[in-house]
Design an enzyme around this catalytic site. Structure first.
Site, PDB file in Angstrom:
ATOM      1  N   GLY A  74       0.792  -1.234   0.000  1.00 59.20           N
ATOM      2  CA  GLY A  74       0.000   0.000   0.000  1.00 59.20           C
ATOM      3  C   GLY A  74       0.818   1.274   0.000  1.00 59.20           C
TER       4      GLY A  74
ATOM      5  CG  HIS B 167       1.536  -1.628 -15.529  1.00 57.95           C
ATOM      6  ND1 HIS B 167       1.236  -2.913 -15.098  1.00 57.95           N
ATOM      7  CD2 HIS B 167       2.616  -1.742 -16.337  1.00 57.95           C
ATOM      8  CE1 HIS B 167       2.107  -3.752 -15.625  1.00 57.95           C
ATOM      9  NE2 HIS B 167       2.949  -3.075 -16.375  1.00 57.95           N
TER      10      HIS B 167
HETATM   11  C1  GAR Z   1       2.929  -0.820  -7.716  1.00 58.93           C
HETATM   12  O1  GAR Z   1       4.241  -0.796  -8.202  1.00 58.93           O
HETATM   13  C2  GAR Z   1       1.946  -0.937  -8.870  1.00 58.93           C
HETATM   14  O2  GAR Z   1       2.377  -0.270 -10.022  1.00 58.93           O
HETATM   15  C3  GAR Z   1       1.908  -2.420  -9.078  1.00 58.93           C
HETATM   16  O3  GAR Z   1       1.907  -2.968  -7.792  1.00 58.93           O
HETATM   17  C4  GAR Z   1       2.674  -2.116  -6.941  1.00 58.93           C
HETATM   18  C5  GAR Z   1       1.877  -1.878  -5.670  1.00 58.93           C
HETATM   19  O4  GAR Z   1       2.678  -1.308  -4.688  1.00 58.93           O
HETATM   20  N1  GAR Z   1       0.754  -2.811  -9.805  1.00 58.93           N
HETATM   21  C6  GAR Z   1       0.762  -3.772 -10.714  1.00 58.93           C
HETATM   22  O5  GAR Z   1       1.742  -4.408 -10.995  1.00 58.93           O
HETATM   23  C7  GAR Z   1      -0.568  -4.018 -11.371  1.00 58.93           C
HETATM   24  N2  GAR Z   1      -0.408  -4.722 -12.589  1.00 58.93           N
HETATM   25  P1  GAR Z   1       2.045  -0.742  -3.354  1.00 58.93           P
HETATM   26  O6  GAR Z   1       1.168  -1.848  -2.757  1.00 58.93           O
HETATM   27  O7  GAR Z   1       3.212  -0.436  -2.496  1.00 58.93           O
HETATM   28  O8  GAR Z   1       1.238   0.463  -3.709  1.00 58.93           O
END
Ligand code: GAR
Length: 198
Positions: free
Chosen positions: A13, A113
């Site tokens: 998050g 993304h």
């Molecule tokens: C982020 O880097 C986002 O871009 C990626 O998951 C991570 C979440 O990080 N999303 C994807 O890969 C979706 N295809 P967070 O939980 O620390 O915000």
């Protein structure tokens, strides 16, 4: 006039954190986060929401399935519709949602993304960019359509890959770019600076 957003995430998050910090410091335009939803009971994103005084919901989902099934979809939609969200933000939400989910929200759903789409869709995008190797990667916020990581691009932020770049250092750079980009896109949607797609 408030612009009600709901964040969906599956993990740590850090992007939800960036959104909530921006909101707390008056940098999120007209946007107010009304809830954070997760498919994972233990996801740190739910604790984070509570720390910011936001409503946090765990929506039980089958752990090993990539796609939400009809029942799981309805459980998410029920909460989102009851809270009258103006925008749903996928911030590290790792389940695939279907056309019915998107149409029920009238397309008012965006995804973050960790690459410059259309390059490196899917999983392991940061690692794939590093190993390809490309010289520039970054992050993208796009409208969600039934095809994965393929909706119209709203905005992007680039980061340079240096010759001595490691997965760790590049991940840090991409995440820092995400933490700037996503709250800024939400702010601009909330003020009408960016229009909703037709
Ligand atoms: C982020 O880097 C986002 O871009 C990626 O998951 C991570 C979440 O990080 N999303 C994807 O890969 C979706 N295809 P967070 O939980 O620390 O915000």
């Amino acid at each position: 006039m408030s612009f009600r957003i709901i964040i969906l995430g599956s993990g740590r998050g850090s992007n939800a954190h960036a959104i909530l910090e921006a909101e707390a410091s008056g940098q999120l335009g007209e946007a107010t986060t009304v809830a954070v939803l997760s498919d994972k009971k233990e996801a740190p994103i739910l604790d984070l929401a509570k720390q910011f005084g936001k409503s946090a919901h765990y929506v039980p989902c089958r752990p090993k399935k990539a796609r939400l099934d009809a029942e799981e979809t309805e459980a998410f939609l029920k909460i989102i519709q009851e809270l009258e969200a103006d925008l749903v933000v996928l911030a590290g939400f790792m389940k695939i949602i279907d056309q019915h989910f998107i149409e029920s929200l009238d397309g008012k759903i965006i995804n973050l993304h960790p690459s410059l789409l259309p390059s490196f869709p899917g999983i392991n995008s940061i690692e794939n960019a590093l190993n390809f190797p490309v010289k520039i990667t970054g992050c993208t916020v796009h409208w969600v359509i039934p095809k994965i990581d393929a909706g119209k691009i709203i905005d992007q932020k680039a980061v340079t890959i240096e010759p001595d770049e490691t997965l760790e250092s590049l991940s840090e750079k991409v995440h820092s770019a995400e933490h700037l980009l996503l709250p800024d896109v939400i702010r601009r949607l909330s003020t009408g600076e960016i229009s909703f797609q037709k």
